[in-house]
Write an enzyme that holds these catalytic residues in place. Structure first.
Site, short mmCIF file in Angstrom:
data_model
loop_
_atom_site.label_atom_id
_atom_site.label_comp_id
_atom_site.label_asym_id
_atom_site.label_seq_id
_atom_site.Cartn_x
_atom_site.Cartn_y
_atom_site.Cartn_z
N HIS A 115 -1.71 -3.71 -4.28
CA HIS A 115 -2.15 -4.83 -5.11
C HIS A 115 -3.62 -4.75 -5.49
O HIS A 115 -4.07 -5.47 -6.38
CB HIS A 115 -1.83 -6.18 -4.44
CG HIS A 115 -2.71 -6.55 -3.29
ND1 HIS A 115 -2.35 -6.40 -1.98
CD2 HIS A 115 -3.95 -7.12 -3.27
CE1 HIS A 115 -3.31 -6.85 -1.20
NE2 HIS A 115 -4.29 -7.30 -1.96
N ASP A 146 3.19 -2.40 -0.10
CA ASP A 146 1.82 -2.68 -0.53
C ASP A 146 0.86 -1.54 -0.18
O ASP A 146 -0.22 -1.77 0.37
CB ASP A 146 1.32 -3.99 0.07
CG ASP A 146 0.13 -4.56 -0.70
OD1 ASP A 146 -0.20 -4.03 -1.78
OD2 ASP A 146 -0.47 -5.54 -0.22
N SER A 224 -8.91 -6.19 1.38
CA SER A 224 -7.62 -5.55 1.18
C SER A 224 -7.74 -4.04 1.06
O SER A 224 -8.54 -3.52 0.27
CB SER A 224 -6.94 -6.07 -0.09
OG SER A 224 -6.34 -7.29 0.14
#
Length: 373
Positions: A115, A146, A224
């Site tokens: 993402h 992911d 992230s």
């Protein structure tokens, strides 16, 4: 959890209660936490499974946070993605997102979250505190877990690969350190412990990511894709999401990292630009007496084509007993699309079997509410 320079007005919800290769009705979940993170709605399910047996540690002497940061900090990347699309209640908008990653090898491969780079027109990477931005290419992605690998020209940057550890031998209470770029503050280190194991979170495509590590090390938008590191300086997870209680998108002490084992299984495929495919059975199930009861069968999916229908209780797969949704998820996930499996199920008190050819997961999970459930 990339940091976006464009203000996020809202986020489109992705389905929760999805377990592995199948959709699971989350009516038996023990605890549910919901938070909006980096444009995704995160739904966390505590799995009612037994803790793994203790594994003898081979990690050697523990290092302090300062030593770990000195050793691993140079290998943490600042990733900027231009043209990332965000869904809002008012339509789709584009902006610039920043996230994290870490160097895998001297060839220039960097691991991050899918993402962070999803839909980006341009990606750049910066390594080192004073490094310059270097163009990067997205090589391979897996939205189900992911994960993504981006590549930089190894002649353009100083590459410092991080050692990969194992999340299997860790326990609640073990110290961990996260390095990333929260809110754009590059190479920030935060410390904490393993707060829980065997969590589940929803990936960008709506399917469930299993065996997730929960930590209280501060993780915020921009972290992230960064590494979660153990006391030996080895990467055991990829920081991905946080639960916020719904009141914001900042850290409240509940962060989640995808286990490094999940990435290890896919790295060879991602690094060569291949597509990671996951097996799909095509049923919505819930815990049932003696197995996993089918709530709904995906129209045209493998289970439906094999004759399974709502109300059937799946009790085995290839002769291995299935005692609930989690067991079914793991059994399906151990296979590849195109493989044939024998599904044992109960219907009207009579046991039946069906040969089912597993398919590949669809690119996006269709929410149960829109499938006519």
């Amino acid at each position: 959890m990339p940091t976006k320079t464009k203000n996020r007005i809202g986020a489109s919800a992705i389905v929760a209660g999805v377990v592995g290769a199948i959709v699971v009705l989350a009516i038996a979940a023990i605890a549910l936490l919901t938070g909006v993170v980096g444009g995704h709605t995160t739904r966390v399910v505590e799995r009612s499974v037994k803790s793994p047996a203790p594994v003898a540690s081979k990690r050697g002497a523990a290092l302090d946070a300062r030593s770990i940061y000195a050793a691993d900090g140079p290998g943490v990347a600042f990733i900027k993605s231009s043209g990332v699309t965000t869904n809002t209640p008012f339509g789709r908008s584009q902006g610039v997102a920043t996230g994290s990653g870490f160097v895998l090898d001297k060839r220039g491969d960097i691991l991050t979250n899918a993402h962070v780079v999803d839909g980006a027109r341009q990606v750049t990477v910066r390594l080192g505190g004073n490094g310059s931005e270097t163009p990067a290419t997205v090589v391979g992605t897996d939205n189900s877990n992911d994960l993504a690998v981006v590549h930089v020209d190894p002649s353009k940057v100083a590459l410092h690969p991080l050692p990969l550890g194992s999340s299997a031998g860790h326990h609640v209470g073990d110290p961990v350190l996260a390095i990333g770029n929260p809110f754009g503050f590059d190479r920030t280190a935060t410390t904490g412990i393993v707060s829980a194991l065997q969590r589940q979170i929803s990936g960008p495509d709506g399917f469930t990511i299993d065996h997730v590590i929960q930590t209280d090390a501060a993780i915020n938008p921009g972290n992230s894709g960064g590494p979660l590191i153990d006391s030996a300086g080895r990467v055991i997870g990829i920081n991905s999401q946080i639960a916020t209680g719904g009141s914001g998108d900042a850290n409240v002490g509940i962060g989640f990292a995808i286990p490094i084992e999940t990435a290890k299984h896919e790295l060879s495929t991602l690094e060569r630009g291949g597509t990671v495919k996951h097996a799909f059975l095509g049923v919505v199930v819930a815990p049932g007496k003696g197995g996993a009861v089918i709530q709904r069968v995906d129209s045209g999916g493998p289970a439906g084509q094999a004759g399974l229908r709502a109300g059937d209780v799946i009790v085995s797969l290839d002769g291995k007993g299935i005692d609930g949704p989690d067991a079914l998820t793991q059994a399906v996930a151990s296979h590849k699309p195109g493989e044939s499996v024998t599904v044992g199920y109960m219907r009207g008190g009579v046991r039946h079997t069906a040969q089912v050819e597993l398919a590949a997961r669809p690119s996006t999970l269709v929410p149960a509410s829109s499938e006519g459930g």
